[in-house]
Design a protein around this motif. Structure first.
Motif, PDB file in Angstrom:
ATOM      1  N   GLU A 178      37.444  45.237  34.070  1.00 62.67           N
ATOM      2  CA  GLU A 178      38.385  44.983  32.979  1.00 62.67           C
ATOM      3  C   GLU A 178      39.741  45.612  33.276  1.00 62.67           C
ATOM      4  N   VAL A 179      39.728  46.807  33.844  1.00 56.99           N
ATOM      5  CA  VAL A 179      40.976  47.493  34.174  1.00 56.99           C
ATOM      6  C   VAL A 179      41.790  46.682  35.180  1.00 56.99           C
ATOM      7  N   LEU A 180      41.130  46.194  36.226  1.00 59.20           N
ATOM      8  CA  LEU A 180      41.853  45.476  37.273  1.00 59.20           C
ATOM      9  C   LEU A 180      42.318  44.100  36.806  1.00 59.20           C
ATOM     10  N   ALA A 181      41.520  43.433  35.989  1.00 60.18           N
ATOM     11  CA  ALA A 181      41.969  42.159  35.434  1.00 60.18           C
ATOM     12  C   ALA A 181      43.199  42.367  34.560  1.00 60.18           C
ATOM     13  N   HIS A 182      43.205  43.455  33.778  1.00 60.43           N
ATOM     14  CA  HIS A 182      44.361  43.789  32.949  1.00 60.43           C
ATOM     15  C   HIS A 182      45.571  44.116  33.825  1.00 60.43           C
ATOM     16  N   TYR A 183      45.346  44.839  34.930  1.00 54.07           N
ATOM     17  CA  TYR A 183      46.429  45.180  35.849  1.00 54.07           C
ATOM     18  C   TYR A 183      47.057  43.915  36.442  1.00 54.07           C
ATOM     19  N   MET A 184      46.229  42.997  36.918  1.00 51.67           N
ATOM     20  CA  MET A 184      46.758  41.782  37.535  1.00 51.67           C
ATOM     21  C   MET A 184      47.477  40.897  36.523  1.00 51.67           C
ATOM     22  N   ARG A 185      46.989  40.915  35.311  1.00 54.90           N
ATOM     23  CA  ARG A 185      47.652  40.137  34.263  1.00 54.90           C
ATOM     24  C   ARG A 185      49.033  40.699  33.978  1.00 54.90           C
ATOM     25  N   GLN A 186      49.161  42.032  34.017  1.00 56.91           N
ATOM     26  CA  GLN A 186      50.449  42.665  33.738  1.00 56.91           C
ATOM     27  C   GLN A 186      51.391  42.622  34.923  1.00 56.91           C
ATOM     28  N   SER A 187      50.891  42.957  36.107  1.00 55.32           N
ATOM     29  CA  SER A 187      51.771  43.120  37.257  1.00 55.32           C
ATOM     30  C   SER A 187      52.042  41.817  37.986  1.00 55.32           C
ATOM     31  N   GLU A 188      51.036  40.939  38.092  1.00 55.13           N
ATOM     32  CA  GLU A 188      51.196  39.706  38.842  1.00 55.13           C
ATOM     33  C   GLU A 188      51.369  38.489  37.948  1.00 55.13           C
ATOM     34  N   GLN A 189      51.205  38.680  36.648  1.00 52.79           N
ATOM     35  CA  GLN A 189      51.307  37.576  35.691  1.00 52.79           C
ATOM     36  C   GLN A 189      50.311  36.466  36.036  1.00 52.79           C
ATOM     37  N   LEU A 190      49.151  36.853  36.556  1.00 54.00           N
ATOM     38  CA  LEU A 190      48.105  35.900  36.912  1.00 54.00           C
ATOM     39  C   LEU A 190      46.801  36.292  36.241  1.00 54.00           C
ATOM     40  N   GLU A 191      46.099  35.299  35.732  1.00 51.77           N
ATOM     41  CA  GLU A 191      44.798  35.552  35.146  1.00 51.77           C
ATOM     42  C   GLU A 191      43.768  35.762  36.249  1.00 51.77           C
ATOM     43  N   ALA A 192      42.871  36.709  36.039  1.00 48.14           N
ATOM     44  CA  ALA A 192      41.826  36.988  37.023  1.00 48.14           C
ATOM     45  C   ALA A 192      40.575  37.460  36.308  1.00 48.14           C
ATOM     46  N   THR A 193      39.445  37.148  36.886  1.00 44.10           N
ATOM     47  CA  THR A 193      38.162  37.608  36.390  1.00 44.10           C
ATOM     48  C   THR A 193      37.426  38.284  37.535  1.00 44.10           C
ATOM     49  N   LEU A 194      36.914  39.480  37.290  1.00 37.85           N
ATOM     50  CA  LEU A 194      36.172  40.206  38.316  1.00 37.85           C
ATOM     51  C   LEU A 194      34.798  40.586  37.796  1.00 37.85           C
ATOM     52  N   VAL A 195      33.831  40.548  38.691  1.00 37.95           N
ATOM     53  CA  VAL A 195      32.504  41.093  38.442  1.00 37.95           C
ATOM     54  C   VAL A 195      32.223  42.055  39.588  1.00 37.95           C
ATOM     55  N   LEU A 196      31.942  43.310  39.269  1.00 44.74           N
ATOM     56  CA  LEU A 196      31.762  44.342  40.290  1.00 44.74           C
ATOM     57  C   LEU A 196      30.458  45.091  40.038  1.00 44.74           C
ATOM     58  N   GLY A 205      31.309  42.373  44.893  1.00 45.36           N
ATOM     59  CA  GLY A 205      32.283  41.948  43.898  1.00 45.36           C
ATOM     60  C   GLY A 205      32.579  40.465  44.004  1.00 45.36           C
ATOM     61  N   LEU A 206      32.912  39.877  42.865  1.00 40.43           N
ATOM     62  CA  LEU A 206      33.339  38.487  42.774  1.00 40.43           C
ATOM     63  C   LEU A 206      34.690  38.459  42.084  1.00 40.43           C
ATOM     64  N   LEU A 207      35.653  37.747  42.676  1.00 34.05           N
ATOM     65  CA  LEU A 207      36.995  37.611  42.113  1.00 34.05           C
ATOM     66  C   LEU A 207      37.316  36.140  41.936  1.00 34.05           C
ATOM     67  N   ILE A 208      37.714  35.764  40.726  1.00 36.78           N
ATOM     68  CA  ILE A 208      38.212  34.425  40.433  1.00 36.78           C
ATOM     69  C   ILE A 208      39.646  34.581  39.946  1.00 36.78           C
ATOM     70  N   GLN A 209      40.575  33.866  40.561  1.00 38.89           N
ATOM     71  CA  GLN A 209      41.994  33.966  40.232  1.00 38.89           C
ATOM     72  C   GLN A 209      42.593  32.597  39.969  1.00 38.89           C
ATOM     73  N   ARG A 210      43.425  32.533  38.951  1.00 44.14           N
ATOM     74  CA  ARG A 210      44.222  31.335  38.759  1.00 44.14           C
ATOM     75  C   ARG A 210      45.444  31.422  39.666  1.00 44.14           C
ATOM     76  N   MET A 211      45.657  30.396  40.460  1.00 49.52           N
ATOM     77  CA  MET A 211      46.788  30.384  41.378  1.00 49.52           C
ATOM     78  C   MET A 211      48.057  29.963  40.649  1.00 49.52           C
ATOM     79  N   PRO A 212      49.220  30.412  41.126  1.00 56.96           N
ATOM     80  CA  PRO A 212      50.483  30.001  40.498  1.00 56.96           C
ATOM     81  C   PRO A 212      50.641  28.496  40.526  1.00 56.96           C
ATOM     82  N   MET A 213      51.149  27.946  39.437  1.00 57.46           N
ATOM     83  CA  MET A 213      51.392  26.506  39.369  1.00 57.46           C
ATOM     84  C   MET A 213      52.577  26.148  40.254  1.00 57.46           C
ATOM     85  N   GLN A 214      52.517  24.980  40.873  1.00 62.45           N
ATOM     86  CA  GLN A 214      53.586  24.528  41.759  1.00 62.45           C
ATOM     87  C   GLN A 214      54.049  23.138  41.345  1.00 62.45           C
TER      88      GLN A 214
END
Length: 350
Positions: A178-196, A205-214
Motif C-alpha cells: 500500500e505504501v509503494l502504490a501510494h508513493y507511485m501514485r504521488q510521485s509518478e502520477q501512475l496507478e499501480a497495484t502490488l502484491v508482496l 512480488g507482483l506489480l501491475i502498472q498503468r502505462m502513460p497514455m500516448q
C-alpha cells in the motif's frame, strides 16, 4: 517476446516449487496486449536465502526477527520490480524508517538487478509486529526511494522522494504494498497495484502498472477523455484480479500458474524470463580483500593489540552481515605484503 494462449479456467492442478531445492531467482515481465497495462512478477530464491544465511551466521547480531525478515524480503522483491520498470543506470535504494523498534530497513537494487538488504533494530520486535508497530508508532514512519546514478555529472545529486506511511486522508497504511502504490501514485502520477510476500524460503512480488497514455488519449477534448476513461476501467479490472492473489499463493505457486490463475482470459505478451546473471542476484561490495586493506590502514600495532586481547580480529559487514576473521598468521601476511597505501615519492625523486 511470446504470447500466452488463453488457458482453461483455473482449477487445473497447481504447480508448486519444492522447498528443499534451491532454485535461481527470476523476473518475468509482461504486457496486456491492446491495453495500456504492464506487469512483472519476481521470485527471489537463491538470492534471498543467501541474504538470510549471511545474517543468521553473524555471531554478533544473529538472524533478524520474523517480522523484520518478512519486511526486508518484501522490500527486496519490490526493489527489483521497481528497478526493472525504469530505464536507469544506477542504484535504486528503498528505505523504510521511523519511530518504532525498527530504526531503518534498506533494500538496494542495481541496474543489473544485483541486490542486498539490511536493517537496524533498536528495540524489541514482537513476533506478530505489523508495519505500524515496527516503524510508525507515533506517525513518524517514512518511505524513501533514492535513485543514485552510477555515472554522475559534476555536482549531480541523487534523486530522492519521501512519503509518510499514511494515505491522502492521513490514515496509516498497513502494508508495504500500500505504501509503494501510494508513493507511485504521488510521485509518478501512475496507478499501480502490488502484491508482496516473503518467508524464509522465497521473497516474491507482483506489480501491475498503468502505462502513460500516448497519442490521442493525451489530447484534450471528449475523445481523449473517453479513451482515458476506458483505460481506467481496463486497469481497474486487471488490478482487481491482481489484488485477489493471496500471500500463500504468491509464495507457493510458480509464475506460470500465478499468471494463468489470475489472467486466464487476457492476452499476455510475455518477455523472456531474466534468470541467473541476467536476473535478480545477491551481491555485496564487501570482501575479505577489502577488509584486509582496512586492517592495513589500521596499523600493525593496533592489529597486534586486538590479537593479544581477543585472539583474532573479527570484522562484520554492516550491510549483509558477513563476518571476516583474521588470526595472527593472517595479520602477519597482511603487513608482510607490500603496502598499497605507501605515499608517492617526493617531487623530483628518481
Amino acid at each position: 517476446m511470446w504470447t500466452t494462449p488463453a488457458a482453461s479456467r483455473p482449477g487445473c492442478a497447481a504447480s508448486t516449487r519444492p522447498e528443499g531445492k534451491l532454485r535461481v531467482s527470476e523476473l518475468h515481465k509482461f504486457i496486456f496486449e491492446g491495453l495500456p497495462v504492464r506487469g512483472a512478477i519476481v521470485r527471489l530464491n537463491d538470492a534471498w536465502r543467501e541474504m538470510l544465511a549471511r545474517r543468521a551466521a553473524n555471531t554478533t547480531s544473529g538472524a533478524y526477527p520474523v517480522p523484520v525478515r518478512e519486511l526486508l524480503g518484501e522490500m527486496a522483491a519490490a526493489g527489483v520490480l521497481m528497478q526493472s520498470s525504469i530505464k536507469f543506470n544506477g542504484a535504486l535504494v528503498l528505505q523504510i524508517f521511523g519511530d518504532g523498534p525498527l530504526r531503518l530497513a534498506v533494500a538496494e537494487v542495481q541496474s543489473d538487478l544485483s541486490l542486498r538488504a539490511t536493517a537496524a533494530i533498536t528495540g524489541e520486535v514482537h513476533e506478530n509486529a505489523t508495519l505500524t508497530a515496527l516503524v510508525n508508532l507515533a506517525g513518524g514512519g517514512r518511505c524513501a526511494i533514492t535513485l543514485d546514478p552510477q555515472d554522475k555529472f559534476p555536482g549531480q545529486q541523487p534523486y530522492q522522494g519521501v512519503v509518510p506511511l499514511v494515505d491522502a486522508h492521513e490514515r496509516p497504511l498497513g502494508s508495504l504494498s500500500e505504501v509503494l502504490a501510494h508513493y507511485m501514485r504521488q510521485s509518478e502520477q501512475l496507478e499501480a497495484t502490488l502484491v508482496l510476500a516473503a518467508n524464509d524460503q522465497v521473497a516474491a512480488g507482483l506489480l501491475i502498472q498503468r502505462m502513460p497514455m500516448q497519442g490521442v488519449a493525451n489530447l484534450g477534448g471528449s475523445q481523449g477523455e473517453s479513451a482515458g476513461h476506458g483505460a481506467d476501467e481496463e486497469y481497474n479490472r486487471i488490478a482487481t484480479l491482481a489484488a485477489s492473489l493471496t500471500r500463500e499463493e504468491l509464495l507457493a505457486l510458480d509464475v506460470d500458474t500465478v499468471l494463468r490463475r489470475l489472467f486466464w482470459e487476457e492476452n499476455l505478451a510475455r518477455f523472456a524470463p531474466q534468470q541467473g546473471a541476467l536476473g535478480p542476484h545477491f551481491a555485496c561490495s564487501c570482501s575479505r580483500e577489502r577488509v584486509g586493506r582496512m586492517l592495513e590502514t589500521l596499523g600493525r600495532e593496533e592489529a597486534e593489540s586486538i590479537l593479544a586481547e581477543q585472539g583474532q580480529i573479527e570484522v562484520g559487514c554492516e550491510y549483509c552481515g558477513q563476518q571476516y576473521r583474521f588470526d595472527a598468521v593472517d595479520a602477519a601476511q597482511i603487513f608482510a605484503a607490500p603496502s598499497i597505501f605507501q605515499p608517492p615519492p617526493p617531487m623530483g625523486a628518481q
